[in-house]
Write an enzyme that holds these catalytic residues in place. Structure first.
Site, PDB file in Angstrom:
ATOM      1  CB  THR A  86      -0.933   0.009   1.228  1.00 49.17           C
ATOM      2  OG1 THR A  86      -0.132  -0.227   2.415  1.00 49.17           O
ATOM      3  CG2 THR A  86      -1.992  -1.053   1.136  1.00 49.17           C
ATOM      4  CG  LEU A 153       6.227  -8.114  10.434  1.00 49.86           C
ATOM      5  CD1 LEU A 153       7.411  -7.554   9.680  1.00 49.86           C
ATOM      6  CD2 LEU A 153       5.912  -9.511   9.925  1.00 49.86           C
ATOM      7  CB  CYS A 263       6.291   0.994   7.872  1.00 45.66           C
ATOM      8  SG  CYS A 263       5.979  -0.695   7.323  1.00 45.66           S
ATOM      9  CE  LYS A 266       3.528   1.379   3.286  1.00 46.86           C
ATOM     10  NZ  LYS A 266       2.383   1.310   4.180  1.00 46.86           N
TER      11      LYS A 266
HETATM   12  N1  NAD Z   1       7.530  -4.338   5.580  1.00 46.23           N
HETATM   13  C1  NAD Z   1       7.174  -4.165   6.843  1.00 46.23           C
HETATM   14  O1  NAD Z   1       8.010  -4.125   7.754  1.00 46.23           O
HETATM   15  C2  NAD Z   1       5.714  -4.039   7.230  1.00 46.23           C
HETATM   16  C3  NAD Z   1       5.351  -4.134   8.573  1.00 46.23           C
HETATM   17  C4  NAD Z   1       3.999  -4.022   8.905  1.00 46.23           C
HETATM   18  C5  NAD Z   1       3.055  -3.789   7.921  1.00 46.23           C
HETATM   19  N2  NAD Z   1       3.446  -3.669   6.607  1.00 46.23           N
HETATM   20  C6  NAD Z   1       2.412  -3.454   5.583  1.00 46.23           C
HETATM   21  O2  NAD Z   1       2.186  -4.696   4.908  1.00 46.23           O
HETATM   22  C7  NAD Z   1       1.881  -4.452   3.526  1.00 46.23           C
HETATM   23  C8  NAD Z   1       2.848  -5.232   2.669  1.00 46.23           C
HETATM   24  O3  NAD Z   1       4.155  -4.705   2.880  1.00 46.23           O
HETATM   25  P1  NAD Z   1       5.455  -5.464   2.350  1.00 46.23           P
HETATM   26  O4  NAD Z   1       6.619  -4.712   2.894  1.00 46.23           O
HETATM   27  O5  NAD Z   1       5.325  -6.907   2.616  1.00 46.23           O
HETATM   28  O6  NAD Z   1       5.324  -5.199   0.770  1.00 46.23           O
HETATM   29  P2  NAD Z   1       6.126  -5.913  -0.404  1.00 46.23           P
HETATM   30  O7  NAD Z   1       6.186  -4.929  -1.501  1.00 46.23           O
HETATM   31  O8  NAD Z   1       7.385  -6.518   0.124  1.00 46.23           O
HETATM   32  O9  NAD Z   1       5.175  -7.143  -0.837  1.00 46.23           O
HETATM   33  C9  NAD Z   1       3.958  -7.003  -1.503  1.00 46.23           C
HETATM   34  C10 NAD Z   1       3.808  -8.190  -2.462  1.00 46.23           C
HETATM   35  O10 NAD Z   1       2.491  -8.204  -3.002  1.00 46.23           O
HETATM   36  C11 NAD Z   1       2.570  -8.654  -4.327  1.00 46.23           C
HETATM   37  N3  NAD Z   1       1.326  -8.301  -5.044  1.00 46.23           N
HETATM   38  C12 NAD Z   1       0.874  -7.078  -5.410  1.00 46.23           C
HETATM   39  N4  NAD Z   1      -0.327  -7.184  -6.013  1.00 46.23           N
HETATM   40  C13 NAD Z   1      -0.659  -8.500  -6.015  1.00 46.23           C
HETATM   41  C14 NAD Z   1      -1.790  -9.232  -6.470  1.00 46.23           C
HETATM   42  N5  NAD Z   1      -2.829  -8.632  -7.059  1.00 46.23           N
HETATM   43  N6  NAD Z   1      -1.794 -10.572  -6.320  1.00 46.23           N
HETATM   44  C15 NAD Z   1      -0.740 -11.198  -5.740  1.00 46.23           C
HETATM   45  N7  NAD Z   1       0.345 -10.552  -5.263  1.00 46.23           N
HETATM   46  C16 NAD Z   1       0.388  -9.213  -5.403  1.00 46.23           C
HETATM   47  C17 NAD Z   1       3.827  -8.009  -4.867  1.00 46.23           C
HETATM   48  O11 NAD Z   1       4.337  -8.659  -6.005  1.00 46.23           O
HETATM   49  C18 NAD Z   1       4.763  -8.136  -3.640  1.00 46.23           C
HETATM   50  O12 NAD Z   1       5.513  -9.335  -3.699  1.00 46.23           O
HETATM   51  C19 NAD Z   1       1.926  -2.942   3.351  1.00 46.23           C
HETATM   52  O13 NAD Z   1       0.637  -2.429   3.501  1.00 46.23           O
HETATM   53  C20 NAD Z   1       2.812  -2.483   4.498  1.00 46.23           C
HETATM   54  O14 NAD Z   1       2.543  -1.166   4.881  1.00 46.23           O
HETATM   55  C21 NAD Z   1       4.751  -3.796   6.237  1.00 46.23           C
END
Ligand code: NAD
Length: 434
Positions: A86, A153, A263, A266
């Protein structure tokens, strides 16, 4: 429980692997075919300590599988987690929800029997309602509930955080969905982890408010560090004195080059945008964003000053590129602002990072990197520590001094002690200390 995890990134892969370790049957789905191929071949697309063994163990047990195709997995699942990105939308700071809405449309067609759709991604207030409306419109007949379950996490400690969280937040008023979520997190109930059931909008907001609060804490101590420099106090002593107060707590009181990562930047921007949209500007968060942006530039100026006011013709050795240690994540890392600022001032920059160099070179084309910190500092006019990787805490300082052209160290993470560095003969500049 049968779980489909849609989005196999930093959160999806860790969550999926941990759920399978809890004993659930998990399929991790991603539309990035290269990523799924890598995982199926036994490779891990990200660096996260312990994740390789965790994934291997659960793949071996047959509980964890990977696919690009969601249809069959969605039909079979008791719970479908959405863990897609996101990111910030260009301009305005709002979260881009297109990946979430794409998933909602994709999932809607395949729901079979009572299914819980769990939004794990960080999403603005009201997104769960929107996802419910999208699915309901596409499938008026479907039996489902949409649940908010934000993830807290931290990269670098993700497995431990997932398995031993301070709390699990579950936003739903649907009793059947609560029962499914209780079952999904049952191993944590046994550990007595607080599972907080709230309404969906509160759950959505808890995540943004928590991240914005932590980002504010970092920014607060950074401003106190600036004041310490002006008035001759040591910010680490101040932080320790504050942090021993249990109402304040010591975490996130480390002065540094400003927060980055996937995080905080954004999520602060999104919360500020949500506040503006609702006519209740969150001025403290708006200030945090401005102070943090300015700080990264100010850190580059600190390096210029340490080098006598000019970087023309000078070589700067940068140790650390990722936004924090123990991850390869480069998103919004301070290095992405500081290094271009140093180059713009005429410096040649040479960098080292244990796990971030491949991604850094993609984001900073032409960046010179070397595979060893001592090679990095050789003949450099200054060494700048940008990320506090453990291996930089234990450098052979005599070797560093002998390798540098000038014994100048700018430590933006305060990993060394000023007195020790002075004793070693370095001109040592850190953050909020004399
Ligand atoms: N990274 C962190 O430390 C963290 C911690 C807490 C919360 N978050 C939240 O979790 C969410 C994910 O973050 P992230 O860091 O894992 O992102 P990321 O970019 O590492 O992973 C997202 C994945 O989703 C896949 N994707 C996108 N559209 C898709 C679809 N239609 N079908 C299947 N797969 C699809 C992408 O290819 C990618 O591999 C975000 O909202 C983020 O704010 C992240």
């Amino acid at each position: 429980m049968r779980i489909a995890m849609i989005g196999t990134g930093y959160v999806g892969l860790v969550s999926g692997a941990c759920f399978s370790d809890f004993g659930h049957e998990v399929i991790c789905i991603d539309n990035d075919a290269a990523k799924i191929a890598q995982l199926r071949s036994g490779a891990i697309p990200i660096f996260e300590p312990g994740l390789d063994q965790l994934v291997a163990r659960n793949v071996e047990s047959g509980r964890l599988t990977f696919s690009c195709e969601s249809a069959a997995a969605v039909r079979a699942a008791d719970a479908i987690f959405l863990a897609v990105g996101t990111p910030s939308r260009r301009g305005g700071g709002f979260a881009d929800l297109s990946f979430i809405y794409d998933c909602a449309r994709e999932v809607a067609g395949e729901i079979d029997g009572f299914t819980v759709i769990v939004i794990k991604s960080t999403v603005p207030v009201g997104t769960n309602d929107e996802v419910e409306a999208i699915i309901r419109q596409a499938r008026p007949d479907a039996d489902f509930a949409v649940v908010s379950n934000p993830e807290f996490l931290r990269e670098g400690a993700a497995i431990e955080d997932f398995k031993r969280p301070d709390r699990v937040v579950v936003g739903t008023e649907d009793e059947r969905a609560r029962a499914v979520m209780r079952e999904v997190y049952r191993p944590l109930f046994i550990n007595e982890t607080p599972i907080l059931f709230t309404r969906r909008r509160a759950a959505e907001l808890i995540k943004y408010a928590s991240n914005a609060f932590l980002a504010t804490k970092i920014t607060f101590i950074n401003e106190i560090a600036d004041l310490c420099e002006k008035c001759g106090a040591d910010v680490q002593e101040v932080a320790r004195g504050m942090g021993l107060d249990r109402r304040i707590a010591r975490q996130f009181l480390h002065a540094g080059p400003g927060f980055g990562g996937s995080c905080f930047p954004k999520d602060t921007a999104a919360l500020a945008a949500i506040g503006q949209r609702h006519g209740t500007p969150i001025k403290i968060v708006e200030a945090v964003i401005g102070v943090n942006d300015a700080r990264k530039q100010a850190m580059a100026e600190r390096v210029v000053a340490a080098c006598g006011g000019s970087l023309a013709g000078k070589t700067i050795a940068v140790l650390g590129l990722t936004f924090k240690p123990n991850t390869d994540d480069m998103r919004e890392a301070p290095s992405l602002v500081i290094i271009p600022a140093l180059i713009a001032r005429g410096a040649r920059v040479r960098a080292h990072d244990p796990h971030g160099m491949t991604e850094a070179k993609r984001l900073l084309p032409g960046l010179e990197t070397v595979s060893d910190p001592y090679a990095c500092v050789t003949d450099a006019d200054a060494m700048v520590i940008l990320t506090e990787w453990d291996q930089y805490r234990a450098l052979d300082l005599a070797r560093v001094k002998a390798a540098l052209k000038r014994p100048v160290v700018v430590d933006l993470r305060n990993i060394y002690r000023p007195a020790d560095m002075a004793a070693e003969g370095f001109a040592y500049i850190s953050v909020g200390r004399q």
